[in-house]
Design an enzyme around this catalytic site. Structure first.
Site, PDB file in Angstrom:
ATOM      1  N   GLY A  60       9.877  -2.289  12.764  1.00 61.12           N
ATOM      2  CA  GLY A  60       9.681  -2.671  11.264  1.00 61.12           C
ATOM      3  C   GLY A  60       9.539  -1.512  10.662  1.00 61.12           C
ATOM      4  O   GLY A  60       9.234  -0.405  11.258  1.00 61.12           O
ATOM      5  N   THR A  61       9.908  -1.321   9.376  1.00 61.63           N
ATOM      6  CA  THR A  61       9.936  -0.060   8.620  1.00 61.63           C
ATOM      7  C   THR A  61       9.023   0.260   7.809  1.00 61.63           C
ATOM      8  O   THR A  61       7.727   0.538   7.967  1.00 61.63           O
ATOM      9  CB  THR A  61      11.156   0.063   8.028  1.00 61.63           C
ATOM     10  N   THR A  62       9.047  -0.048   6.301  1.00 56.90           N
ATOM     11  CA  THR A  62       8.152   0.310   5.305  1.00 56.90           C
ATOM     12  C   THR A  62       7.165  -0.604   4.782  1.00 56.90           C
ATOM     13  O   THR A  62       7.569  -1.778   4.434  1.00 56.90           O
ATOM     14  CB  THR A  62       8.742   0.876   4.256  1.00 56.90           C
TER      15      THR A  62
END
Length: 282
Positions: A64-66
């Site tokens: 998962g990123t930001t």
């Protein structure tokens, strides 16, 4: 004689109770910690990874990123993009990264998606279990401390590449203020008064928040700033997903204040995204 008695003796009673409830503590259950109960009753629920052989590649996994959080005059906004990646491949376009922890707090996840989602769900159970056992909710700072312990417990998996770095935010009804907490992979906990970010696009999102944040923000303006920060992160970081107008996929945005946790409807976020796009075309 106790209904759990094996041979009518006190020692037999305690032995059988430990077998019936799956507990090793001779003085009863391990307190208000759901994790402690789960470890005692079903230790297999906490998977342990075997040591990675020397020279072997790290485990393949989805990231998962930001995610981000920022306070406003009466509460806090949490938001996250929806993209998940596996290396240089987009593995999921509509991943949930913001989770309700309880009525007054939320967790936003970045890092290894599988362990991060499990941690967020287990943390919510932990808070619910505590409230049922003790009869009152854990304080906001106590919740942050408990989450730090859970992140620290993930350190062996983090050493093998499955790093989980959440954000935690909530509203403290006792003090009437909103708070944000950042963590590192070793379980370090750091309170932030204004805003915080995490994930691959966190640096770009932080720069956007720093440029637009004010101490007197209202909720609507804070939501707009969160959406713009995720837009800026997606513009610079390939692992962060921007709004997908074709598929109707928008950032997940939640607010927490004196009224509790609630998520902004996709239709509302979609209109805010269109306003951001229109403003940037001028």
């Amino acid at each position: 004689m106790s209904p759990y008695s094996a041979h009518g003796s006190e020692g037999g009673d305690r032995s059988l109770q430990r077998r019936v409830f799956g507990l090793t503590d001779p003085f009863g259950p391990p307190g208000p910690s759901f994790s402690a109960v789960l470890r005692a009753v079903a230790p297999e629920a906490f998977p342990q990874l075997p040591p990675t052989p020397a020279g072997a590649a790290g485990l393949e996994h989805v990231d998962g990123t930001t995610v981000l959080a920022l306070t406003y005059d009466t509460g806090v906004v949490m938001a996250g993009d929806r993209r998940a990646t596996a290396g240089n491949v987009i593995s999921k376009r509509d991943m949930r990264k913001v989770f309700e922890a309880d009525s007054w707090s939320a967790v936003a996840i970045s890092g290894a998606a599988g362990p991060a989602m499990e941690l967020a769900k287990l943390f919510a159970l932990e808070l619910e279990h505590y409230e049922k056992i003790e009869g009152f909710p854990l304080s906001l700072e106590g919740k942050a401390n408990r989450l730090a312990q859970m992140v620290r417990a993930n350190l062996p998996m983090a050493m093998q590449g499955l790093v989980v770095v959440p954000l935690f935010a909530g509203y403290d009804p006792r003090a009437g203020v909103a708070r944000i907490y950042e963590f590192d992979a070793a379980g370090g906990r750091y309170e932030e008064r204004r805003f915080a970010t995490s994930g691959s696009g966190g640096r770009d999102a932080r720069g956007s928040l720093k440029a637009r944040y004010r101490d007197d923000l209202d909720q609507e303006t804070a939501v707009d700033i969160a959406i713009e920060a995720l837009w800026d992160a997606a513009d610079e970081d390939s692992a962060t997903g921007g709004p997908d107008l074709v598929r109707g996929i928008y950032p997940l945005v939640a607010v927490i204040d004196a009224q509790g946790y609630r998520e902004i409807a996709d239709e509302v976020v979609g209109r805010r995204v269109e306003q951001v796009i229109a403003a940037r075309r001028r």
